[in-house]
Motif scaffolding. Structure first.
Motif, mmCIF file in Angstrom:
data_model
loop_
_atom_site.group_PDB
_atom_site.id
_atom_site.type_symbol
_atom_site.label_atom_id
_atom_site.label_comp_id
_atom_site.label_asym_id
_atom_site.label_seq_id
_atom_site.Cartn_x
_atom_site.Cartn_y
_atom_site.Cartn_z
ATOM 1 N N PHE A 1 25.180 -1.455 38.509
ATOM 2 C CA PHE A 1 25.474 -0.694 37.164
ATOM 3 C C PHE A 1 24.144 -1.086 36.344
ATOM 4 O O PHE A 1 23.460 -1.752 36.491
ATOM 5 C CB PHE A 1 26.349 -1.999 36.352
ATOM 6 C CG PHE A 1 26.751 -1.296 35.207
ATOM 7 C CD1 PHE A 1 27.633 -0.263 34.895
ATOM 8 C CD2 PHE A 1 26.463 -1.995 33.970
ATOM 9 C CE1 PHE A 1 28.160 0.254 34.045
ATOM 10 C CE2 PHE A 1 26.735 -1.466 32.637
ATOM 11 C CZ PHE A 1 27.528 -0.276 32.718
ATOM 12 N N THR B 1 22.069 3.633 31.505
ATOM 13 C CA THR B 1 22.683 4.710 31.577
ATOM 14 C C THR B 1 24.295 4.631 31.465
ATOM 15 O O THR B 1 24.823 5.314 31.248
ATOM 16 C CB THR B 1 22.568 5.471 32.945
ATOM 17 O OG1 THR B 1 22.818 4.428 34.121
ATOM 18 C CG2 THR B 1 20.950 5.695 33.237
ATOM 19 N N ARG C 1 26.214 3.552 33.807
ATOM 20 C CA ARG C 1 26.865 3.910 35.127
ATOM 21 C C ARG C 1 26.448 3.310 36.181
ATOM 22 O O ARG C 1 25.318 2.543 36.312
ATOM 23 C CB ARG C 1 26.464 5.536 35.283
ATOM 24 C CG ARG C 1 26.893 6.463 34.042
ATOM 25 C CD ARG C 1 26.496 7.903 34.439
ATOM 26 N NE ARG C 1 26.863 8.295 35.741
ATOM 27 C CZ ARG C 1 26.416 9.528 36.406
ATOM 28 N NH1 ARG C 1 25.529 10.272 35.660
ATOM 29 N NH2 ARG C 1 27.070 9.881 37.558
ATOM 30 N N GLU D 1 24.858 3.075 39.834
ATOM 31 C CA GLU D 1 23.938 4.256 40.829
ATOM 32 C C GLU D 1 23.538 3.583 41.845
ATOM 33 O O GLU D 1 23.806 2.271 42.008
ATOM 34 C CB GLU D 1 22.593 4.015 39.914
ATOM 35 C CG GLU D 1 22.864 4.750 38.580
ATOM 36 C CD GLU D 1 21.583 4.943 37.741
ATOM 37 O OE1 GLU D 1 20.533 4.422 38.119
ATOM 38 O OE2 GLU D 1 21.467 5.421 36.683
#
Length: 681
Positions: free
Chosen positions: A261, A265, A267, A269
């Motif tokens: 995580f 961002t 998100r 990745e």
């Protein structure tokens, strides 16, 4: 569900290999043949970059993870359809016949002078044969979840789901434990890794995940999310026997995807290099039940901040070409197809025997899981097919229980202490069941272990429960290692069974076998009364009292603090070091016959006295008459039981006939109403 490990792959020995080189070769070949849609822009990577760790961003050494080497790939291994190819063989006990197509020439080509061992895919199958019983394999997976209670796990779910690729049933096992980080995921897929240091941990060898999943199905995909030190990761791993056999691999290849995580961002990745990630993703989309990365990531939606989800698919068939696990007969249970057996006994007792937990656990997962653990925390739930499993304590099934203390020794040293709860099943003598349920570290290893063989009912209905932590279970946790300690335990349990039966069988209607006897004071742990208080006709001997409570998970022991004022006729449980003491109820039954047996013995030894004393002759005649009446009453009792059984059978037939007539009557009403409707129209 944590499978963390800390095994060193040093000294040039590698247990299992996940191969970006091999994956790249596979994807490149698929591109050349145009059989994989998502790999059109992939290129084979043979440089040193492809031989690095699968989690380069974590700085992990290639010797501590699944190493990468190239493997021969069969050009026909791929598929252009949206359906994942099934295993070559769907029957577990025949699936080990596997030829990777690599002869001596192929093996010589891959001999690069490095001093390490490869694990052949066939080992996945041969390793799983340690599980003879499918439920034993499921229990292995649940053990990992129970071990995660210390990390905050509150539930484990076992359920049926549908494989979207082919519509076939798949098995789901999911918990909310600590989960696995990328390194732990690789250790989970490897062999012999285990970092479970807790004395209470059930897992030990680091082999259970592989043996259990491969015993239940040909393929398994794992989703795990882990949160530690403010780092949030999620990993996906695929262990596919189908993939390895279909593509002709001569070693085990495990594609994995790792995400971390990114707070910036917001998100998850990818952790691996993009080339490596895409190569692994291509294989996962080809051989897993899910066909897109979005579908793979959606599986994390119901995992929460941490936890593990295991999906086992391509489940094995039995010899009748049916799924070994039966999901359809009971929507709240999972059964083993064809394992239900009829019990040979008196017709009136058949239902009691067949419905008893001792006979049902072998084919009903719900019943087996209810007794799998001796103790379950209140905040932890076992959920099977959407319904919580009610924990069942086998000791609650016993009547006239006693607690027997056993201290096994080797070389003069005490190896441990174990308190055995022993008693008659409440259904005795109707049930043809006996044996001991032996637990190890809270986990049931041997259910209803039959330590005695009887031909005259001696031992029938006697059941015991104990937690034996001084003996070691086998790898499949369905038996114990055959050691001298186990042999001593078996012998002691055999003695317990016979002693308990001999002194208590009269309580359930059997004839008494032995006369009660008084043991030395150090062997008896009852209360502070003298023997003359308990047995008035016996010499007065002081009996020492020790208050020992039953172990956790068992019934509470009989508290002797004020027991002198209690009536012993209630047959309360008594804790003995060696179970030689007899309840007063049995003693009283024996003492009533004492005078008569003494008289008969005296008469047999003095026939002259018998002929001269008319009083004795009269007593003998009266005794004969009473015996004849007793035999007559016994015969009448048997006849009544048979008649009652016949009447119950007739009632059942009558009920069936009644239900049939009601159904016919209702059908006639429907026809009559339709006829009336037609007449009106």
């Amino acid at each position: 569900m944590s499978y963390k490990s800390n095994t060193d792959f040093s000294h040039g020995v590698v247990a299992i290999k996940s191969e970006p080189g091999a994956l790249g070769t596979y994807v490149n070949q698929q591109n050349c043949h145009g059989s994989h849609n998502s790999g059109g822009q992939l290129q084979s990577q043979d440089s040193g970059e492809n031989r690095c760790s699968t989690v380069q961003s974590t700085g992990q050494s290639s010797t501590s993870v699944v190493e990468q080497v190239q493997s021969p790939i069969d050009d026909t291994g791929g598929t252009s359809s949206g359906i994942c190819p099934p295993p070559i063989c769907r029957q577990f006990w025949k699936a080990g016949k596997y030829n990777d197509g690599s002869g001596l020439e192929a093996r010589a080509r891959h001999s690069d002078g490095k001093n390490y061992l490869h694990v052949h895919p066939m080992f996945l199958h041969s390793n799983a044969t340690s599980h003879k019983w499918a439920f034993g394999a499921i229990a292995e997976l649940l053990d990992n979840s129970v071990d995660e209670i210390q990390n905050g796990a509150t539930f484990v779910i076992v359920d049926k789901i549908t494989n979207p690729r082919d519509g076939m049933a798949a098995l789901l096992v999911q918990d909310d434990g600590g989960g696995m980080d990328p390194q732990a995921m690789r250790h989970c897929m490897g062999f012999g890794f285990s970092d479970k240091k807790s004395k209470s941990a059930i897992g030990r060898y680091g082999n259970g995940f592989k043996t259990s999943t491969m015993r239940l199905g040909a393929d398994v995909i794992v989703f795990s999310r882990h949160l530690t030190n403010k780092t949030w990761t999620q990993s996906i791993g695929l262990l596919s026997y189908t993939y390895l056999t279909r593509t002709g691999h001569d070693r085990i290849v495990v594609p994995m995807l790792d995400y971390e995580f990114n707070k910036a961002t917001g998100r998850f990745e990818m952790l691996q290099s993009r080339d490596h990630f895409v190569q692994n993703l291509a294989i996962l989309l080809e051989w897993s039940p899910l066909s897109t990365e979005a579908e793979l990531l959606k599986q994390f939606d119901n995992i929460g901040p941490h936890g593990t989800k295991i999906i086992i698919y391509n489940l094995w068939f039995n010899n009748d070409a049916k799924l070994e696990l039966d999901f359809d007969s009971d929507v709240e249970d999972i059964l083993i197809e064809g394992s239900m057996k009829k019990v040979q006994t008196i017709p009136g007792w058949r239902d009691v025997n067949e419905q008893h937990i001792a006979n049902r656990f072998s084919y009903s997962l719900r019943v087996y899981l209810s007794i799998l653990y001796l103790r379950i925390p209140e905040n932890f739930k076992l959920v099977l097919r959407g319904k919580v499993i009610e924990h069942h304590n086998i000791a609650d099934d016993l009547m006239y229980p006693q607690y027997i203390l056993y201290k096994p020794q080797t070389g003069g040293c005490v190896e441990g202490e174990v308190v055995t709860t022993i008693g008659f099943l409440k259904e005795a003598p109707k049930v043809n069941i006996h044996g001991f349920c032996v637990y190890h570290k809270n986990r049931l290893i041997m259910p209803y272990w039959q330590v005695v063989n009887y031909s005259d009912s001696r031992g029938r209905g006697v059941v015991g429960v104990l937690e034996a932590n001084f003996v070691e279970p086998t790898h499949n946790k369905q038996d114990f290692e055959k050691t001298s300690l186990l042999q001593k335990l078996e012998n002691r349990l055999k003695e317990m069974t016979w002693e308990y039966w001999d002194y208590h069988c009269v309580l359930i209607g059997y004839q008494e076998r032995k006369k009660p006897r008084i043991r030395k004071s150090q062997d008896i742990l009852v209360d502070s009364r003298t023997c003359s208080d308990i047995y008035p006709h016996k010499p007065s001997v002081v009996i020492d009292r020790q208050a020992i409570t039953a172990p956790p998970g068992f019934q509470k022991a009989f508290i002797c603090g004020n027991s002198a004022s209690l009536s012993r006729a209630t047959v309360e449980p008594v804790l003995l070091e060696k179970r030689k003491q007899v309840p007063d109820l049995v003693e009283s039954a024996g003492s009533k016959r004492h005078s008569k047996s003494t008289t008969c013995t005296d008469l047999q030894q003095n026939p002259a006295k018998q002929s001269k004393d008319p009083k004795i002759v009269g007593l003998m005649e009266e005794n004969k008459k009473l015996r004849a009446k007793c035999l007559e009453h016994k015969q009448q009792s048997k006849n009544l039981e048979l008649k009652a059984s016949w009447l119950r059978s007739e009632i059942g037939k009558t009920k069936q006939q009644y239900e049939r007539l009601i159904a016919e009557f209702q059908a006639l009403n429907v026809v009559k109403e339709e006829h009336n409707t037609n007449v009106r129209t």
